[in-house]
Design a protein around this motif. Structure first.
Motif, PDB file in Angstrom:
ATOM      1  N   GLU A  70     -29.689  12.517 -11.371  1.00  0.00           N
ATOM      2  CA  GLU A  70     -30.714  13.271 -10.646  1.00  0.00           C
ATOM      3  C   GLU A  70     -30.691  12.903  -9.166  1.00  0.00           C
ATOM      4  OE1 GLU A  70     -35.405  14.621 -10.896  1.00  0.00           O
ATOM      5  OE2 GLU A  70     -34.636  13.132 -12.299  1.00  0.00           O
ATOM      6  N   VAL A 106     -30.247  15.443  -5.910  1.00  0.00           N
ATOM      7  CA  VAL A 106     -31.100  15.439  -4.722  1.00  0.00           C
ATOM      8  C   VAL A 106     -30.256  15.252  -3.464  1.00  0.00           C
ATOM      9  CG1 VAL A 106     -32.956  14.204  -3.523  1.00  0.00           C
ATOM     10  CG2 VAL A 106     -33.110  14.608  -5.979  1.00  0.00           C
ATOM     11  N   PHE A 154     -38.763   8.575 -12.761  1.00  0.00           N
ATOM     12  CA  PHE A 154     -39.119   8.988 -11.406  1.00  0.00           C
ATOM     13  C   PHE A 154     -40.511   9.615 -11.362  1.00  0.00           C
ATOM     14  CE2 PHE A 154     -34.341   9.465 -10.523  1.00  0.00           C
ATOM     15  CZ  PHE A 154     -34.270   8.165 -10.066  1.00  0.00           C
ATOM     16  N   GLN A 155     -40.906  10.268 -12.435  1.00  0.00           N
ATOM     17  CA  GLN A 155     -42.252  10.843 -12.470  1.00  0.00           C
ATOM     18  C   GLN A 155     -43.303   9.747 -12.350  1.00  0.00           C
ATOM     19  OE1 GLN A 155     -42.433  13.140 -16.081  1.00  0.00           O
ATOM     20  NE2 GLN A 155     -40.907  14.641 -15.392  1.00  0.00           N
ATOM     21  N   GLU A 164     -30.740   8.813 -14.547  1.00  0.00           N
ATOM     22  CA  GLU A 164     -31.537   8.709 -13.319  1.00  0.00           C
ATOM     23  C   GLU A 164     -30.669   8.907 -12.086  1.00  0.00           C
ATOM     24  OE1 GLU A 164     -31.502   6.590 -15.940  1.00  0.00           O
ATOM     25  OE2 GLU A 164     -33.207   5.193 -15.807  1.00  0.00           O
ATOM     26  N   ARG A 218     -41.492  17.061  -4.012  1.00  0.00           N
ATOM     27  CA  ARG A 218     -40.511  17.292  -5.069  1.00  0.00           C
ATOM     28  C   ARG A 218     -41.092  16.948  -6.438  1.00  0.00           C
ATOM     29  NH1 ARG A 218     -35.142  18.189  -5.075  1.00  0.00           N
ATOM     30  NH2 ARG A 218     -34.091  17.890  -7.079  1.00  0.00           N
ATOM     31  N   TRP A 238     -40.068  15.709 -10.011  1.00  0.00           N
ATOM     32  CA  TRP A 238     -38.937  14.982 -10.579  1.00  0.00           C
ATOM     33  C   TRP A 238     -38.785  15.295 -12.060  1.00  0.00           C
ATOM     34  CZ3 TRP A 238     -35.662  12.464  -7.429  1.00  0.00           C
ATOM     35  CH2 TRP A 238     -36.111  12.221  -6.116  1.00  0.00           C
ATOM     36  N   SER A 271     -42.867   7.863  -8.760  1.00  0.00           N
ATOM     37  CA  SER A 271     -43.260   8.641  -7.581  1.00  0.00           C
ATOM     38  C   SER A 271     -44.724   8.453  -7.220  1.00  0.00           C
ATOM     39  CB  SER A 271     -42.966  10.125  -7.805  1.00  0.00           C
ATOM     40  OG  SER A 271     -43.715  10.619  -8.908  1.00  0.00           O
TER      41      SER A 271
END
Length: 687
Positions: free
Chosen positions: A148, A152, A113-114, A145, A106, A108, A117
């Motif tokens: 998102e 998901v 989150f980038q 956040e 995925r 992001w 991750s």
């Protein structure tokens, strides 16, 4: 005041204490079955782990061979789904595998989150948050956040639905909608008795409201006892509901010292000494020594007071790996254990043996070498390897291997019955995973895919719990406090009662730092709280803090001690260690709650050093005592001091009786003793 959900029924508020809850449950159940058959009265508990407790508590109220109809919210919701929905319900292990694969590639949107991750634990951490959000059925509408995360979650559920599956966290909300549909008549009872109502979160309360519509409803809520619900919402449950009838049950003084100690932790109330029961504090040097002292005490109690292993429990603050560590320590000392929430998949030799076979058939080139578990080469004949590789069904192939290799017979012959039952269950779970690959369109049904699934299940087994209860009995019960709530055990141990653990620091999220979580108004947990909410939720005020959220979670930790202590009927042991087993030998502080209890509760006493009761203790004592004796003899020769060989002889005699009954193991210890003596005499040299 928050918006209250209305119920047409009666709410009984009972004072803190397992005995008060059980007594109220018996009385109300007796009234409900007076003019109804037991199968027409549904008893609903707040947790699956409480089902067996209340089946036993209410069993005597049923006539003849009848048994009480006891279930929990999630188990009942599962039954509703199974009756009305063709979708398959994912097990915990398969859900974990699917969410990992769903999130693997995925991209992001949010910058946080980038960056996150890139961390190894990211997928596991966000999978936990997704699961929490699903169980609570919360709407994220404020924090970017979390918005998102909601996206998901919805995409994952749509993917599952397209493939005719759903996860366990969806069942209560989906079953609530089914119950609201008057066309679906799936509940055939006349009355509902909801126990542990203080633990019903909003999703549970919506479910109960629809379930009880048109039926007699009685709810029992224990005051100052909520630990699951108060992790996600503040205040007593009465702040969130209203009933047509509301009655308070009068409190009675605690009947035992363990109960009085639990009341002190829960309400900061000191009663007169009940003069019945025992509360002791076990102190050890290190965490390992602490577990050894618990093991010694268990065996001493069993030998001297005729208490069965199944009548004892170890109550822990945390679950997962913490539970497994205690189980391993006790089993190493020869004590059988059980758990209602941990399956032991990650340390099961039968699973490692199965992994050997699956890895061999997957082929080294198809495996993720970094993630793969280190295993030995399997004992596979060329003929059997070829036959398994040519089979069309993975599940049938590994069942054939298990049959032809004699796995079942070896498990039964080499392990105690309780451990064997656990390992059989783990092997069945592995069979189910293989069958899932064959029966679903989610993933390829290949040996490499099965290897990846089993590897991940093995990797995360120490960190994850079952969301359903595992009914197993026969050994010392080891579980986190929530799973032991309202249980009754003659002896309960609460280990690691240090300030680092009780209260410790709030652990609201493994994905976000605490400072970020406390700025998220829609986070699924108590992360933002005002001072008046702390006083509304807890009767205790033991931790001063300028930040109410820290005080809130400190008082919550104290309540965990109270609930754990309340499960003891005869003896309660609170234990701690004084030093961390590190190079710095850091000193550990006792819990502030225990320090206060020492001052306020005169019946708390220090436990004396236990005699040698387990083979592990005998082994360590025997070998260390030989080393000490030899050192004393050398010191006597060099420093002209006198030593008593009679004392050494007395020590050895104390363990001789145990070793005499230890068969081959006792002989091994004697051999080790002789080896020490030979080495001291210069007859053996270390290579």
């Amino acid at each position: 005041m928050t918006e209250q959900r209305p119920f047409n029924g009666t709410l009984f508020e009972v004072p803190f204490g397992s005995e008060a809850v059980q007594s109220a449950a018996i009385e109300q159940y007796r009234d409900l079955v007076a003019d109804r058959d037991p199968e027409n009265v549904l008893v609903l508990t707040g947790s699956p782990t409480s089902m067996m407790t209340f089946r036993e508590v209410l069993g005597d109220e049923c006539p003849g061979a009848a048994v009480p109809y006891v279930t929990s919210v999630i188990v009942h919701a599962t039954d509703v789904i199974n009756r009305t929905d063709d979708r398959a319900i994912l097990s915990d292990a398969i859900r974990r595998e699917l969410i990992h694969r769903f999130l693997a590639d995925r991209e992001w949107d949010h910058e946080y989150f980038q960056r996150a991750s890139e961390q190894e634990s990211f997928i596991s951490d966000i999978a936990d948050l997704l699961e929490t959000a699903t169980w609570q059925d919360v709407t994220f509408d404020t924090t970017p956040e979390l918005q998102e995360v909601a996206t998901v979650r919805d995409e994952f559920h749509a993917w599952l639905d397209a493939n005719d599956h759903l996860e366990r966290g969806q069942m209560i909300s989906d079953a609530t909608d089914i119950l609201a549909d008057s066309a679906e008549d799936v509940v055939d009872v006349d009355a509902v008795l909801a126990i542990e109502f203080e633990e019903f979160v909003e999703a549970d309360r919506r479910y109960l409201q629809n379930l009880a519509d048109g039926r007699d409803l009685v709810c029992i809520a224990e005051t100052d006892a909520s630990i699951r619900r108060t992790w996600t919402e503040t205040g007593p449950v009465t702040d969130h509901v209203s009933f047509t009838d509301h009655e308070m049950v009068d409190a009675t003084p605690p009947a035992t010292r363990p109960a009085a100690t639990a009341t002190y932790f829960a309400r900061d109330e000191v009663t007169t000494d009940p003069d019945t029961g025992d509360v002791q504090v076990l102190v050890a040097e290190t965490a390992d020594d602490e577990l050894e002292r618990i093991a010694d005490e268990i065996e001493q109690i069993r030998d001297q007071h005729d208490v069965a292993y199944a009548d004892m429990a170890v109550a822990l603050k945390y679950s997962g790996e913490a539970v497994i560590e205690v189980m391993q320590a006790l089993e190493q000392a020869g004590i059988p254990t059980e758990s209602a929430t941990v399956i032991g998949f990650g340390d099961d030799p039968a699973i490692r043996e199965l992994l050997q076979v699956v890895y061999a058939l997957a082929g080294e080139s198809n495996l993720d070498s970094e993630a793969a578990v280190t295993v030995e080469d399997p004992d596979l004949t060329d003929e059997l390897r070829t036959a398994l590789a040519e089979m069309d069904h993975l599940g049938e192939a590994i069942r054939r291997w298990a049959s032809e290799s004699g796995l079942k017979e070896r498990i039964a012959a080499d392990t105690a019955p309780l451990t064997a039952r656990t390992r059989f269950g783990n092997v069945r779970r592995a069979f189910n995973m293989a069958g899932f690959l064959e029966d679903t369109e989610f993933m390829e049904a290949t040996w490499a895919s099965l290897a990846e699934m089993l590897t991940r299940a093995h990797e995360y087994a120490p960190q994850q719990n079952q969301t359903s209860a595992i009914e197993r009995d026969g050994g010392v019960r080891v579980d986190h406090v929530r799973a032991l709530k309202n249980g009754s055990f003659r002896v309960v141990f609460i280990p690691q009662v240090t300030d680092e653990r009780y209260p410790g620091q709030p652990q609201l999220s493994s994905l976000f730092p605490l400072e970020r979580v406390t700025r998220m108004p829609d986070y699924p947990g108590v992360s933002r709280v005002e001072a008046d909410a702390v006083t509304a939720t807890f009767a205790t005020d033991s931790t001063a803090s300028s930040r109410p959220v820290r005080q809130y979670h400190a008082e919550h930790a104290r309540r965990l001690l109270a609930v754990g202590a309340a499960s003891a009927t005869d003896r309660l042991y609170v234990s701690l260690h004084t030093h961390e087993d590190t190079a710095l030998d850091e000193r550990v502080q006792p819990s502030r709650f225990l320090a206060d209890a020492y001052r306020e509760c005169p019946w708390l006493t220090d436990a004396a050093e236990a005699p040698i009761n387990t083979e592990l203790a005998a082994e360590k004592f025997l070998l260390s005592r030989v080393d000490k004796a030899l050192a004393d003899v050398r010191r006597a020769n060099s420093q002209d001091v006198t030593i008593s060989l009679d004392d050494i002889e007395t020590d050895f005699a104390e363990i001789q009786a145990l070793l005499a009954d230890s068969g081959e193991r006792g002989e091994q210890l004697r051999d080790a003793l002789h080896a020490r003596l030979d080495f001291a005499a210069g007859r053996v040299r270390r290579e």
